[in-house]
Structures are given as structure tokens and as C-alpha cells.
Enzyme design. Structure first.
Site, mmCIF file in Angstrom:
data_model
loop_
_atom_site.group_PDB
_atom_site.id
_atom_site.type_symbol
_atom_site.label_atom_id
_atom_site.label_comp_id
_atom_site.label_asym_id
_atom_site.label_seq_id
_atom_site.Cartn_x
_atom_site.Cartn_y
_atom_site.Cartn_z
ATOM 1 N N TYR A 141 49.914 33.553 40.435
ATOM 2 C CA TYR A 141 48.469 33.845 40.349
ATOM 3 C C TYR A 141 47.654 32.947 41.300
ATOM 4 C CZ TYR A 141 43.681 33.736 38.914
ATOM 5 O OH TYR A 141 42.312 33.762 38.965
ATOM 6 N N HIS A 168 32.556 22.782 43.268
ATOM 7 C CA HIS A 168 32.816 24.178 42.894
ATOM 8 C C HIS A 168 31.508 24.954 43.046
ATOM 9 C CE1 HIS A 168 34.512 27.109 39.640
ATOM 10 N NE2 HIS A 168 34.870 27.477 40.836
ATOM 11 N N SER A 225 33.981 29.304 36.669
ATOM 12 C CA SER A 225 34.667 30.503 37.154
ATOM 13 C C SER A 225 34.198 31.738 36.391
ATOM 14 C CB SER A 225 36.176 30.358 36.963
ATOM 15 O OG SER A 225 36.629 29.213 37.626
ATOM 16 N N ALA A 226 34.041 32.838 37.130
ATOM 17 C CA ALA A 226 33.671 34.132 36.542
ATOM 18 C C ALA A 226 32.301 34.112 35.843
ATOM 19 C CB ALA A 226 34.762 34.631 35.591
ATOM 20 N N CYS A 227 31.352 33.347 36.416
ATOM 21 C CA CYS A 227 29.975 33.338 35.903
ATOM 22 C C CYS A 227 29.002 33.847 36.962
ATOM 23 C CB CYS A 227 29.571 31.936 35.460
ATOM 24 S SG CYS A 227 30.363 31.419 33.930
ATOM 25 N N ARG A 287 44.405 31.054 35.732
ATOM 26 C CA ARG A 287 44.779 29.645 35.824
ATOM 27 C C ARG A 287 45.272 29.168 34.462
ATOM 28 N NH1 ARG A 287 40.723 26.964 35.943
ATOM 29 N NH2 ARG A 287 39.103 28.527 36.257
ATOM 30 N N ARG A 297 41.330 40.674 40.570
ATOM 31 C CA ARG A 297 40.697 40.049 41.735
ATOM 32 C C ARG A 297 40.833 40.875 43.011
ATOM 33 N NH1 ARG A 297 38.255 34.735 40.921
ATOM 34 N NH2 ARG A 297 38.721 34.297 38.745
ATOM 35 N N LYS A 321 41.882 25.731 44.869
ATOM 36 C CA LYS A 321 41.487 24.766 43.844
ATOM 37 C C LYS A 321 42.287 23.462 43.959
ATOM 38 C CE LYS A 321 38.402 27.452 42.623
ATOM 39 N NZ LYS A 321 38.072 28.383 41.602
ATOM 40 N N ASN A 350 17.516 38.092 40.440
ATOM 41 C CA ASN A 350 17.573 36.636 40.510
ATOM 42 C C ASN A 350 16.868 36.107 41.761
ATOM 43 O OD1 ASN A 350 18.961 36.559 38.111
ATOM 44 N ND2 ASN A 350 20.981 36.475 39.065
ATOM 45 N N ASP A 360 32.557 29.933 46.583
ATOM 46 C CA ASP A 360 33.327 29.200 45.567
ATOM 47 C C ASP A 360 33.381 27.687 45.760
ATOM 48 O OD1 ASP A 360 34.887 29.361 43.171
ATOM 49 O OD2 ASP A 360 36.703 29.061 44.339
ATOM 50 N N GLY A 394 20.177 41.278 41.620
ATOM 51 C CA GLY A 394 19.147 41.208 42.671
ATOM 52 C C GLY A 394 17.840 40.607 42.182
ATOM 53 N N GLY A 399 44.739 31.076 41.626
ATOM 54 C CA GLY A 399 44.327 29.687 41.418
ATOM 55 C C GLY A 399 45.506 28.738 41.213
ATOM 56 N N ASN A 438 40.297 39.478 34.531
ATOM 57 C CA ASN A 438 40.355 38.513 35.644
ATOM 58 C C ASN A 438 41.036 39.132 36.875
ATOM 59 O OD1 ASN A 438 39.822 35.920 36.781
ATOM 60 N ND2 ASN A 438 41.965 35.334 36.451
HETATM 61 O O1 SAT Z 1 41.764 31.496 39.985
HETATM 62 S S1 SAT Z 1 40.901 30.713 40.856
HETATM 63 O O2 SAT Z 1 40.920 29.331 40.422
HETATM 64 O O3 SAT Z 1 41.348 30.807 42.212
HETATM 65 C C1 SAT Z 1 39.304 31.317 40.745
HETATM 66 C C2 SAT Z 1 38.547 30.603 39.703
HETATM 67 O O4 SAT Z 1 38.984 30.550 38.554
HETATM 68 O O5 SAT Z 1 37.473 30.058 40.016
HETATM 69 MN MN MN Z 2 36.032 29.237 41.380
#
Ligand code: SAT
Ligand code: MN
Length: 615
Positions: free
Chosen positions: A233, A262, A284-286, A94, A400, A242, A529, A309, A527, A235, A398
Site C-alpha cells: 500500500y 503534512h 489524511s483524507a480530510c 497505512r 486512491r 511519508k 471555501n 500533501d 469551492g 503510504g 481509501n
Molecule cells: O497513505 S498515504 O500515507 O500515502 C496518504 C495519507 O494517508 O496521507
Molecule cells: Mn497525507
């Protein structure tokens, strides 16, 4: 499903097509037919294709992309019916600096969004989109966000010149004929997308056309429309995600009294068979996808996945908060996904999956850093070159996968229910190497809203820019809130007043990412968690012990059966460093100033209270 070797249907020539669109072809919606005609006139494509969303259409488009050299069909025996794409090296995430909220009034976009006067932006877009689809097919993609048949679902139509986008929309949304049926003659959210690379006659197309220099993703919240240019891309280009389901939907939610968040949604069942639903917001990505599909290490506990998401949350007739996942698939981060970290995701992506910017193995399967086993000897990296270890990661950080949620072995049976699922808990979290303990509980809804507002997290590869830099990301919505963030905080406070306190989900804050002095993670995560989820589950019916601290309530005992963890690690995971927290409060205070007069006084009071408790 038709194999990728199938013959594509030829696209119509412009004239035939325009005639068809204008006279004989009817989508069943007058405004949509008019809009398609208008956009075809503006973008001057070589043909128009209204997508029906069928498996046949998917197979034909996939085959076409393979023939054109834009996609690689993966080894049918190893990864049936799956595709590998690798993007332009500049078009991988993004782009927040080119994302705009063009509300009529600048103050409505607020200080955390980029704003340009709508008229000025439209003139610019008119120029960019004029003739932008020359030589390409214009695809019309009707799609539905939310379960079909639900009055709360929103129908959008994306016009795009990217067949890659069409394929992704098939898995991510309810797309095609079914969406048109849901739409009827009603209003839709219009989304215009172009990669911005018109093809002159005789010119050979590139593998991943895009126009990164002029990239922009523009939202007109009052019109419920999006214009996205220059990027292919996810996002930036899958406009249902989004752009519609968060940025525009957050504005609708504010006006109509609901929330677009989110958040993942998961169902958690105890060994006694009691089930509760939990929503959780992380940047994102966490690790949202990993948590949403978690395999508990605690015996007898079960997680099922509603979504990974996005959550739309409303007050139900019973006064509880009910959440729906508007999406139909997952657009998940590949690196780090393995049978160890997320076996359900690995099973989900075993077939019918689109991979973007991962590495391609010599056998025609995919690979990424953190996948099980050692790297294969021969690989093509995401850059399309034979990979050598000195090249850095073979898969982009990143990279996917795109896949239908129906393939998830733990897809929740309620995931398609128009009512959604009732929430018992809401979790906020970020990626913090220190300060924030493993888990704590808010004292009240208002205090919980303060926790959401004060989320900070280290930046990730999901957005262009430096990785690992700490930034405020309230509610993990900083890049996705379509209006003034101060008003958004106020809206959250309002939601808490729509029902009685005992009906509201309890609010938690978690941090899986604390590190020791050597930079190693203190908590094993994944797991494990489930131990934290169990505590939360039991807290929501007052069955687990906790003690009050200055920042919130923390567990006095956590189920650690079967887990070997050093006592000093545990102590560190729950320690509250007063000095560090006072510094954190200074940070938050400074950050809140950004929202000036629109900052709700309740949250400023919560901050003062926190400082007082810390002293
Ligand atoms: O790239 S996306 O926005 O679709 C995924 C994300 O960053 O949460
Ligand atoms: Mn996201």
C-alpha cells in the site's frame, strides 16, 4: 509513450546480474553500487533492474503487470494509458501500529511513536528480508524529493520487489536517471522495501503479493534509512512519501533548522492580480487535495496548486518562510472526488493514471462513491467481485489515484522552483462535527503553534482502525513526526524566532466539517471555501475586519455574495460555546501531559491564557 502491449525486457538472472552490479554496471555512486550488491545478497532476487525512469520502462512494466493479471489496462478511449489495481483486502491503508521510529535512544522517538531498540529491530529485519525476493525482480529506484537541481532536494534510493511501487514512484517523484545525476557521488537515503512474498520455483504468483501478518515500516532516523516489509500500500511502500519526506525529513529539519510538514501548498490570486501562497495542514483524507485544487465560487479569484500533501519550509534570505513541495504527483483519495467537488482533480486523472481499489465498470473505466452520475449497472468492486448494492461501497473508502502533477490544469508555475514559494498564511484544520468554528486567526506565531499542537480530528480510512473517532493529531503530524513531538513543538517555536514577526505567515484554524443536529454539514465546503480563503488573504494585509474572541480572531464579515445560507447556520458556524471549549481545554491539558518535561512551557502558558480568556 509505449502502449501497454509492448514486450518487456527480460530481467537478468541473478549471476549475470550480480556480475553486472559488481563489475560493469555503475550507477555512478560507489556506495550505492556496494549497497545494491549487499541487498541482492540478502534478498536473493531472481534479477536486478536499475530503473531509468523512462516512459519506455513504465510502459514495459505496466504491460508485464497486465500480462501477469496483476493490473487491468483501462479502456484506452475512456481513460487512456491508465491502470486498475485492486489490492489484497487486508492491505488497504497505512498501519500505524506496525510503524516504528528506531532512534538510538527511546526518548528521542517520544511517546507518540512506536520504538524498538535498533539492534533488536535490525536482527528481526535481517530475518524477514533474508531470501524475501526469491523468484522476483529486485528493482532499484533512484528518486529525488524536491525539484531537480535544488540544493535542498533529497535523493533517496528505494529497493523494492514490487513493480506496482516502481510505477507509482514514476509519478510521485523525479525518478531514475535524473535522480542519479542529482545524486552524483553524494549520500542518499536508503529505503528497503519488500512485499515479503518470495516465490518458490514453479509457484504461481498471486495478484497482490503481501505478507500482512509480518508488516512493519521501520525508520532509523540517525541513518536516514527505512525498511518496509509486508505491504504494497502507498503510504507503507512508496518510501519517498511519508517515510522519507516526512518522518526522516522532519528529523533532518529539526537538526538543520527547517520544517517538513503534512501540508498542501496553494497559490491564491485576487481579482486585482495579487498572488499569495498558503500552506495548510489537515490529517489524511480530510480534503487537502480538494483545497489544494479548489475552484473558487467567488468571481475573479484563482487557485493554483503547488502540492497537495507535503511541504518543506525554510527561512529565505528575505526572512520570509518559503515552501517547496518535495513530491511530483498526487496520491489522492478517490471517493468523493467529482466534477462538482474537484473538477481539476478529475481533469488531472483523465489519463496516465494508476487507480487502486476503486471499482471497475463494465466499459473498462473506473467508478467510486461520490463520482458524478449514478453507479453504472455493471461493476467489479474493489474486492474483484461483481458488485451488488448490498455489498457496501464498490470502491474502498481509501481507494486512491496516482498521477503526475504535470497533468493538473492548475499546476502552479512556481511549483518546480528550487527556492519554493513565500508563505503568507498557514492553516491548520481537522474534521470536527462541532466546537471548532469555521475559521479563526491566531494572535501571534506562538499562539498559532499552540493551535497546531491542539489539532484534534476524527479518524479516517487512510489508516487501519476505527473511522470517525476523535483523536489528537498535532499539526496533522501524529503519524508522521520522526522524533519526540514535544521537541517538534519546540522546533516550531524556534522557527518563529529566526525572523521578525512581520515576516512570518499568519496562522489560522479552519473547520469545514461542523454538523447540525440532524447530522448535516453546516457549511457547503469545496469551492465555497474560497470565501474563507479570501478573508485569510485580506487579513494577511490587514484588509479584512475581524473581532477578537477568547479563542482567536473571527471574521466580522465574510464575502457571502451569491451564496444562500441561513442566518442560523452562519451563527452556528461562528458560535463559540464556552462550556464546550473549557472541556476542550481539559482535553488538551490532559493530552499535553503525555509530553511531560519536553512540553514547551510557552504552549502550556498559551493554554492557561486561553482558559483565562474563556472565563
Ligand atoms: O497513505 S498515504 O500515507 O500515502 C496518504 C495519507 O494517508 O496521507
Ligand atoms: Mn497525507
Amino acid at each position: 509513450m509505449v502502449g501497454f502491449g509492448a514486450k518487456p525486457r527480460g530481467t537478468l538472472q541473478l549471476e549475470t546480474l550480480m556480475n553486472q552490479v559488481m563489475s560493469s554496471y555503475k550507477t555512478g555512486n560507489e556506495e550505492l553500487d556496494r549497497w545494491i550488491g549487499e541487498m541482492a545478497e540478502l534478498c536473493r532476487p531472481a534479477g536486478v533492474h536499475v530503473c531509468d525512469g523512462s516512459d519506455r520502462e513504465y510502459g514495459e512494466l505496466a504491460a508485464q503487470l497486465v500480462r501477469e493479471g496483476k493490473a487491468t489496462a483501462l479502456n484506452e478511449a475512456m481513460r487512456p494509458h491508465s491502470l486498475w489495481f485492486h489490492s489484497d483486502a487486508e492491505d488497504v491503508a497505512r498501519v500505524e501500529e506496525c510503524t516504528f521510529i528506531c532512534s538510538r535512544r527511546e526518548e528521542d522517538a517520544g511517546p507518540t511513536n512506536h520504538w524498538v531498540e535498533p539492534g533488536e529491530m535490525k536482527r528481526k529485519l535481517g530475518g524477514l528480508f533474508s531470501g524475501c525476493m526469491e523468484g522476483r525482480t529486485m528493482y532499484v529506484v533512484p528518486y529525488c524529493m524536491g525539484p531537480l537541481g535544488s540544493p535542498f532536494s533529497i535523493v533517496g534510493v528505494e529497493i523494492t520487489d514490487s513493480a506496482y511501487v516502481v510505477l507509482n514512484m514514476k509519478w510521485m517523484t523525479r525518478m531514475g536517471k535524473e535522480a542519479l545525476k542529482q545524486l552524483g557521488n553524494g549520500a542518499f537515503s536508503a529505503g528497503m522495501h519488500s512485499v515479503g512474498a518470495p516465490l518458490k520455483q514453479g509457484q504461481k504468483d498471486v495478484r497482490w503479493p503481501c505478507h500482512v501478518k509480518e508488516r512493519c515500516i521501520v525508520h532509523f532516523p540517525e541513518e536516514r534509512s527505512v525498511w518496509s516489509y509486508g505491504s504494497g500500500y502507498g503510504g507503507n511502500a512508496l518510501l519517498g512519501k511519508k517515510c522519507l519526506a516526512l518522518r526522516l525529513a522532519s528529523v533532518m529539519g529539526k537538526e538543520e533548522g527547517w520544517l517538513a510538514e503534512h501540508m498542501l501548498i496553494l497559490g491564491l490570486t485576487s481579482p486585482e492580480g495579487e498572488k499569495k501562497y498558503i500552506a495548510a495542514a489537515f490529517p489524511s483524507a480530510c480534503g487537502k487535495t480538494n483545497l489544494a485544487m479548489l475552484t473558487p465560487t467567488l468571481p475573479g479569484w484563482k487557485v493554483e496548486c503547488v502540492g497537495d500533501d507535503i511541504a518543506w519550509i525554510r527561512v529565505g534570505d528575505d526572512g520570509r518562510l518559503w515552501a517547496v513541495n518535495p513530491e511530483a504527483g498526487y496520491f489522492g483519495v478517490a471517493p468523493g472526488t467529482s466534477m462538482k467537488t474537484n473538477p481539476n482533480a478529475m481533469r488531472t486523472i483523465a489519463k496516465n493514471t494508476i487507480f487502486t481499489n476503486v471499482a471497475l465498470t463494465g466499459e473498462g473505466d473506473v467508478w467510486w462513491e461520490g463520482m458524478d452520475g449514478s453507479p453504472p449497472e455493471k461493476m467489479i468492486s474493489w474486492l474483484g467481485k461483481v458488485w451488488k448494492p448490498s455489498d457496501g461501497p464498490a470502491a474502498h473508502p481509501n481507494s486512491r489515484f496516482t498521477v503526475s502533477a504535470k497533468q493538473n490544469p492548475i499546476y502552479d508555475p512556481m511549483a518546480n522552483d528550487p527556492k519554493g514559494v513565500p508563505l503568507s498564511a498557514i492553516i491548520f484544520g481537522g474534521r470536527r462535527n462541532g466546537v471548532v468554528p469555521l475559521v479563526y486567526e491566531s494572535f501571534s506565531w506562538q499562539h498559532g503553534v499552540f493551535l497546531g499542537a491542539s489539532v484534534s480530528s476524527e479518524s479516517t480510512a487512510a489508516a487501519k482502525g476505527e473511522v470517525g473517532k476523535l483523536r489528537h493529531d498535532p499539526f496533522a503530524m501524529l503519524p508522521f513526526c520522526g522524533y519526540h513531538m514535544g521537541d517538534y513543538f519546540a522546533h516550531w517555536l524556534e522557527m518563529g524566532k529566526k525572523t521578525s514577526a512581520d515576516k512570518l505567515p499568519k496562522i489560522y484554524y479552519v473547520n469545514w466539517f461542523q454538523k447540525d443536529a440532524e447530522g448535516k454539514f453546516l457549511w457547503p465546503g469545496f469551492g465555497e471555501n474560497s470565501r474563507v480563503l479570501k478573508w485569510i488573504f485580506e487579513r494577511t494585509s490587514d484588509k479584512a475586519p475581524a473581532k477578537k474572541t477568547a479563542i482567536g480572531s473571527i471574521p466580522t464579515s465574510l464575502d457571502l455574495s451569491g451564496l444562500e445560507i441561513l442566518t442560523e447556520k452562519l451563527t452556528a458556524l461562528f458560535s463559540i460555546d464556552r462550556e464546550a471549549w473549557l472541556k476542550e481545554c481539559d482535553e488538551i491539558k490532559n493530552y499535553f501531559k503525555v509530553f511531560s518535561s519536553r512540553m514547551p512551557s510557552e504552549l502550556l502558558r498559551e493554554l492557561d491564557e486561553l482558559i483565562r480568556r474563556l472565563h
